[in-house]
Write an enzyme that holds these catalytic residues in place. Structure first.
Site, short mmCIF file in Angstrom:
data_model
loop_
_atom_site.label_atom_id
_atom_site.label_comp_id
_atom_site.label_asym_id
_atom_site.label_seq_id
_atom_site.Cartn_x
_atom_site.Cartn_y
_atom_site.Cartn_z
N TYR A 1 0.83 -1.21 0.00
CA TYR A 1 0.00 0.00 0.00
C TYR A 1 0.87 1.26 0.00
O TYR A 1 1.81 1.39 0.79
CB TYR A 1 -0.92 0.03 1.23
N HIS B 1 -2.40 17.10 -2.88
CA HIS B 1 -2.94 17.20 -1.53
C HIS B 1 -2.66 18.57 -0.90
O HIS B 1 -3.22 18.88 0.16
CB HIS B 1 -2.34 16.11 -0.64
N ASN C 1 1.76 12.00 6.00
CA ASN C 1 0.83 11.15 6.75
C ASN C 1 1.16 11.20 8.23
O ASN C 1 2.01 10.46 8.71
CB ASN C 1 0.94 9.71 6.22
N TYR D 1 -18.06 32.84 45.36
CA TYR D 1 -17.44 31.69 44.70
C TYR D 1 -16.25 32.08 43.83
O TYR D 1 -15.26 31.35 43.75
CB TYR D 1 -18.47 30.97 43.82
N ARG E 1 -13.57 32.43 46.57
CA ARG E 1 -13.38 31.28 47.46
C ARG E 1 -13.07 30.00 46.69
O ARG E 1 -12.33 29.13 47.18
CB ARG E 1 -14.65 31.09 48.29
N PHE F 1 -2.10 7.41 12.21
CA PHE F 1 -2.30 8.78 11.74
C PHE F 1 -3.55 9.42 12.33
O PHE F 1 -3.74 10.63 12.22
CB PHE F 1 -2.45 8.77 10.21
N GLU G 1 -12.00 6.80 4.31
CA GLU G 1 -11.69 7.42 5.61
C GLU G 1 -13.01 7.86 6.21
O GLU G 1 -13.42 9.02 6.13
CB GLU G 1 -10.72 8.58 5.40
#
Length: 632
Positions: A53, A98, A210, A346, A349, A401, A488
């Site tokens: 791959y 990309h 990646n 608050y 405190r 990834f 994906e």
């Protein structure tokens, strides 16, 4: 400065921050054989025509498409041979197609951190990148070439594909980069730095793009800011506590030992250090006068007339003490600025509980980021020395990834930021509101002629920022949008999460700066009012101090002698007190602010000094003053 050595196993957050802001790196020589071994292994498997791959197949939804022996397109009419192999084209195309992020470019420190992270993870020796390519990437970083990486485009799986492609495209001689402060084509930046573009080999494009480098870089640099801002928040709170002459019992060590959340215990201890030496905190409530507007006859000496305020108390008549006689044997019957109650609100405190919970969120994020810094985030993972029957057992596709570990950690921090900003704004609001500021003037200004607004609108600005932070706190990680034709089908959105946190950290700093700016004004007023009462008590008799007490009987009334006797008790206690002052660290921070921003006696334009307060928080100068005082 010595170069920071990258070996894939020992990079720290502090080292990454140093590289982000200019430090150089070097590759650990002992690790380079492992890097090259993985690259050689892939080359050997390609020569055997093994299907791998991202090496001999396409990517993502194209993973089922094997590369052929030659370019089919070369047979098209009029085709010109490309001059590169299919394997080279595959890796180059991965990067150039990309690199499609949009928006404003990341700041140089983010991009430098991304480069450092990527180099470090590739040094693990399981990615298949060649040593020479890794050396070229290192040379680009050390030469000061900063690729232009637009901020929008990563979904956080498969890692930060698009932003990392903008890093790698410059290495190939494409894209854009900043060099010596100028934006230019990537090829020109390489040429001016004396570097050559790289031709990628097997899996190198995939190795370069990646991973989780964008989200990790943003997360680490955000955390570096937020850890200082957590200390700044404690400092702002401590200054506000002194301005309120607050109560310190809520921060006692034995109290927090009973609920020992680490952040809570840490904040309580930090507050004790910041407030050490204070004679304002825990002051008896009856010694604290209330603000009254200055009048021409407010004071009896030229020095005191210059105070620009008046002070006063209300006396509790004898006839109103029934059922409370024991109380008034212990506490003097004068109502000034402080109510007699055993606890503060608050926002004062509960500082350890709230600030501490935020610190715990930061600590959890730090743990996740530190693991990620020295993790492999590549795919597929190469195990060249594994005993295996088939190559699939040595080149394994996994999901390292995927950014969800970082995304959820950043979601936690993202939710914590508005919490810290909100409690800061509530303290600021208490300081300016005459209904809640324990006897200080409305909006911290004298306003004798009803023309002044003082710090009124400072609170508006803080409120606007808090609302904006709260609106941005929705976690991006809960909303996955599938990509790559559903190959994906679940992504982390961690890049957006970390990018949001980085921007929100800056806005948190603005709110804390506004609290410090306001608390410094309130502290001046509180200190000066109490010390004015002390000075008057020191130089006057009971009759002189009685002029500041409302509700007392007139001369001749049967209670008048008793009234004067009680005023004398108040006078004697004030006169015997040492000068009232804040804690040493608070005083140091206050002095640092006053070196650059003057007290506000009358309305004036505030925009410039507000900007100064913001810079003092951003550059750490006010925090540094307090830290130095704590160490002294």
């Amino acid at each position: 400065m010595n170069k920071i050595q990258l070996d894939g196993r020992s990079l720290t957050r502090a080292q990454l921050v140093a590289v982000a802001y200019g430090a150089q790196v070097e590759l650990a020589a002992a690790q380079l054989p492992a890097v090259q071994r993985a690259a050689d292994f892939l080359a050997e498997q390609v020569s055997r025509e093994e299907p791998i791959y991202g090496v001999s197949t396409g990517f993502g939804s194209n993973a089922d498409r094997l590369l052929g022996a030659h370019h089919l397109r070369d047979q098209l009419p009029g085709a010109q041979p490309s001059g590169e192999t299919l394997h080279e084209e595959l890796q180059r195309n991965l990067i150039v197609t990309h690199a499609v992020c949009v928006g404003e470019a990341f700041a140089p420190e983010i991009v430098r951190a991304m480069l450092c992270i990527r180099i470090n993870t590739l040094m693990r020796g399981h990615s298949g990148i060649r040593v020479q390519t890794l050396q070229a990437l290192t040379a680009m970083l050390n030469a000061g070439i900063v690729p232009v990486v637009p901020q929008l485009g990563s979904v956080g799986a498969s890692g930060d594909l698009a932003p990392l492609s903008h890093l790698a495209i410059v290495l190939l001689g494409g894209g854009e980069a900043f060099y010596e402060g100028e934006r230019m084509p990537g090829a020109q930046a390489l040429q001016r730095a004396g570097l050559q573009p790289v031709t990628l080999s097997y899996k190198e494009g995939l190795a370069l793009n990646n991973g989780t480098a964008q989200m990790l870089a943003c997360g680490v640099l955000a955390l570096e800011k937020l850890e200082d801002l957590a200390d700044t928040a404690d400092l702002a709170a401590a200054m506000t506590i002194d301005a309120f002459a607050g109560r310190l019992g809520a921060f006692a060590e034995e109290v927090h030992a009973l609920r020992p959340h680490p952040g809570q215990v840490e904040v309580a201890a930090h507050l004790r250090r910041l407030l050490e030496g204070s004679t304002l905190s825990d002051i008896p409530y009856h010694l604290v006068p209330r603000f009254r507007a200055w009048q021409p006859r407010s004071w009896d000496t030229p020095e005191s007339q210059a105070l620009r305020f008046d002070i006063g108390w209300d006396w509790v008549p004898f006839g109103q003490r029934h059922g409370r006689e024991k109380f008034y044997l212990r506490f003097r019957p004068f109502r000034g600025g402080k109510k007699h109650q055993p606890q503060d609100s608050y926002s004062l405190r509960c500082i350890p509980q709230v600030h501490g919970a935020v610190r715990d969120a930061l600590a959890q994020a730090a743990r996740v980021l530190e693991v990620e810094l020295n993790s492999l985030t590549d795919n597929p993972i190469v195990f060249p020395d594994a005993q295996a029957e088939h190559v699939e057992q040595q080149v394994i596709s996994a999901g390292h990834f995927h950014g969800m570990p970082l995304a959820l950690a950043m979601s936690y921090v993202k939710a914590a930021i508005p919490v810290l900003a909100s409690i800061s704004e509530r303290r600021l609001n208490k300081l300016v509101d005459p209904a809640t500021n324990d006897g200080l003037p409305a909006f911290l200004i004298g306003n004798e002629d009803s023309t002044e607004s003082g710090h009124m609108i400072v609170q508006y600005t803080a409120a606007a920022i808090v609302n904006d932070l709260a609106s941005r706190a929705h976690p991006a990680s809960v909303y996955s949008i599938p990509t790559s034709a559903n190959a994906e089908d679940h992504v982390s959105m961690g890049a957006n999460e970390a990018r949001h946190v980085l921007a929100m950290a800056d806005d948190l700093g603005k709110v804390l700066a506004l609290e410090l700016y306001t608390a410094a004004q309130a502290l001046d007023l509180r200190r000066d009012m109490i010390n004015a009462a002390r000075d008057l008590a020191d130089r006057a008799d009971a009759q002189g101090l009685a002029g500041k007490v409302a509700g007392g009987p007139v001369a001749g009334d049967g209670d008048h002698a008793g009234f004067l006797a009680e005023v004398e008790g108040l006078r004697a206690e004030l006169a015997a007190a040492e000068e009232f002052r804040p804690g040493r660290a608070v005083a140091a921070a206050h002095a640092a602010i006053r070196e650059r921003i003057a007290f506000l006696p009358r309305d004036r334009a505030l925009d410039g000094e507000v900007a100064t307060a913001l810079r003092m928080v951003a550059d750490g100068s006010v925090l540094a003053a307090a830290r130095a005082a704590v160490r002294a």
